[in-house]
Design a protein around this motif. Structure first.
Motif, PDB file in Angstrom:
ATOM      1  N   ASP A 109      81.723   8.951 -24.879  1.00  0.00           N
ATOM      2  CA  ASP A 109      81.267   8.054 -23.870  1.00  0.00           C
ATOM      3  C   ASP A 109      80.293   7.343 -24.396  1.00  0.00           C
ATOM      4  OD1 ASP A 109      83.926   8.178 -22.215  1.00  0.00           O
ATOM      5  OD2 ASP A 109      83.351   9.795 -21.542  1.00  0.00           O
ATOM      6  N   VAL A 110      78.969   8.470 -24.119  1.00  0.00           N
ATOM      7  CA  VAL A 110      77.772   8.169 -24.563  1.00  0.00           C
ATOM      8  C   VAL A 110      78.031   7.143 -25.921  1.00  0.00           C
ATOM      9  CG1 VAL A 110      75.660   8.570 -25.009  1.00  0.00           C
ATOM     10  CG2 VAL A 110      77.036   9.861 -23.987  1.00  0.00           C
ATOM     11  N   ALA A 111      78.774   7.402 -27.191  1.00  0.00           N
ATOM     12  CA  ALA A 111      78.983   6.703 -28.594  1.00  0.00           C
ATOM     13  C   ALA A 111      79.414   5.248 -27.717  1.00  0.00           C
ATOM     14  CB  ALA A 111      79.728   7.713 -29.294  1.00  0.00           C
ATOM     15  N   GLN A 112      80.479   5.545 -27.313  1.00  0.00           N
ATOM     16  CA  GLN A 112      81.593   4.578 -26.454  1.00  0.00           C
ATOM     17  C   GLN A 112      80.074   3.337 -25.687  1.00  0.00           C
ATOM     18  OE1 GLN A 112      84.220   3.421 -27.715  1.00  0.00           O
ATOM     19  NE2 GLN A 112      84.366   1.506 -26.837  1.00  0.00           N
ATOM     20  N   THR A 113      78.781   4.142 -24.623  1.00  0.00           N
ATOM     21  CA  THR A 113      78.426   3.026 -25.135  1.00  0.00           C
ATOM     22  C   THR A 113      76.671   2.269 -25.448  1.00  0.00           C
ATOM     23  OG1 THR A 113      78.204   4.181 -22.360  1.00  0.00           O
ATOM     24  CG2 THR A 113      75.691   2.959 -23.136  1.00  0.00           C
TER      25      THR A 113
END
Length: 456
Positions: free
Chosen positions: A224-228
């Motif tokens: 999810d961090v990577a997506q952000t």
């Protein structure tokens, strides 16, 4: 071609470094080694045998070795072995010179007792920072964040901010973004290095900073961090606790590793084997691949048993045997395709994911369309080939149904596993393909049994 030239140049550099080290031309060796990029230094270190690596630890300071180790994969067993080749005090000092997140990643892969030995030998401040990072889950924002960063206060002048950057830049993992906190450490803004450089020297940070800051919490999943970071095009994202206090940041270099790990996990799932394992030892590779293959073998035996159950039908209509592999193979391919699409959908952020009901309806319709079109095509081809359109209809109907079932299995099994909290990549391509063989044979022979009198 350029890659080959680079590799050739690197090999020549490494060979010269070995010669310098073996002939004890220490000063020249250190100068040429330290002129290389940290990554190349690390690769040279890895290329040496145990004796050569031990010699390097005597020639380089813990800081110089730490810069090198920052580039090494933390999960590699070799990295852990390298630490054991060093004197404990030297290894501890080296770890304290590394970026805290990288040091924590290495220690997390060690036995707890061994990790504590190194932590106890470190300066207390560094050890406490690393312990805090090790407290978070490996695959969470907290697990991949760094605490090596520069923060500013809102009433700092731009001139003083530049002075602080010059003074502390060597200790920070990146200075592309500087986060602004109040005196309670609450995150209240962000300012980029570019904005600092173009702002008037007497301006205050609070007059230049951006107040709306995109941030993440330490417990959220690393994907999810990577997506952000991908969505916003950031080079880093701040991590805040439940009281919105700044506790770290995740940088883009860590996200590249996350994306690589996620891709490897997806490929491994689709292949039913760990694609990150490139061991050249036949016995090691065999032991890692064999369990899954044996499991699929037993599932395949069920298919063979099912075919044997219909041996009377095959004796009466031997033409049916010709099309077994055609139906099972096509259905298996359809199942693997839908599995790949399903895993990709699940990798999307929650905002981009369609609802579960929409996904199910979409796959039902997609499976029906693919099955019908493929079934009609094979019905015509078999009918023309065997001059028997009733037989063609049996094959076409069987293929259409088998494809639909395989498509649903490839889509819904990983979806269900994800909802239950399991890794959807476990529903590997070989598993879906073997499962579709079983269902395809069952569908094929039951339809053929019902319509046998019509095409004989």
């Amino acid at each position: 071609m350029k890659t080959e030239e680079k590799e050739k140049t690197t090999d020549l550099d490494f060979e010269r470094l070995r010669q310098l080290m073996n002939t004890n031309k220490i000063q020249v060796f250190k100068k040429e080694l330290l002129n290389l990029h940290f990554y190349d230094q690390g690769q040279f270190f890895i290329s040496l045998d145990s004796t050569g690596r031990k010699k390097m630890t005597k020639l380089l300071s813990p800081k110089e070795m730490g810069d090198m180790f920052d580039t090494l994969p933390d999960e590699e067993q070799d990295t852990q072995d390298f630490l054991q080749e060093m004197e404990p005090e030297y290894a501890a000092n080296m770890l304290s010179e590394m970026y805290n997140d990288n040091a924590a990643d290495i220690l997390e892969h060690l036995d707890d007792k061994v990790s504590e030995v190194y932590l106890d030998l470190m300066p207390e401040r560094d050890a406490n920072k690393i312990r805090r990072l090790m407290h978070y889950g490996v695959d969470t924002a907290g697990g991949i964040m760094t605490t090596d960063m520069i923060s500013l206060k809102p009433d700092t002048t731009i001139m003083d901010a530049i002075a602080k950057i010059k003074r502390d830049a060597d200790l920070a993992e990146t200075v592309n973004y500087l986060y602004v906190t109040n005196y309670e450490r609450t995150l209240i803004g962000v300012i980029s290095l570019r904005e600092i450089l173009v702002a008037p020297a007497d301006a205050l940070v609070q007059d230049v900073m951006t107040e709306k800051v995109i941030s993440v919490h330490p417990e959220i999943d690393q994907s999810d961090v990577a997506q952000t970071i991908r969505d916003y095009g950031f080079l880093a994202v701040p991590v805040i606790d439940s009281q919105e206090r700044l506790i770290g940041m995740v940088t883009v270099d860590d996200i590249i590793e996350v994306i690589d790990d996620e891709a490897q996990s997806d490929y491994s799932g689709l292949a039913g084997v760990n694609v990150d394992d490139v061991s050249e030892m036949p016995l090691t590779a065999t032991m890692k691949r064999l369990p899954w293959l044996i499991t699929l073998l037993f599932l395949g035996m069920l298919t063979a048993t099912l075919i044997n159950h219909f041996d009377v039908l095959l004796n009466e209509a031997s033409i049916l045997a010709v099309f077994i592999s055609l139906i099972t193979g096509t259905a298996g391919n359809a199942g693997t395709q839908s599995l790949a699409v399903a895993v990709r959908r699940l990798a999307l952020s929650d905002d981009e994911q369609p609802s579960m009901m929409k996904m199910i309806i979409s796959e039902v319709i997609t499976g029906l369309l693919i099955g019908i079109l493929t079934g009609v095509t094979v019905m015509v081809l078999v009918g023309l080939w065997k001059q028997n359109f009733i037989l063609g209809a049996v094959i076409g109907l069987s293929m259409a149904t088998a494809i639909w079932v395989a498509n649903m299995a490839g889509s819904l099994i990983p979806l269900g596993m994800d909802k239950l909290g399991f890794d959807p990549a476990v529903a590997s391509g070989p598993f879906i393909s073997t499962l579709s063989d079983l269902t395809s044979v069952l569908i094929y022979f039951n339809i053929a049994s019902l319509l046998m009198s019509s095409f004989l």
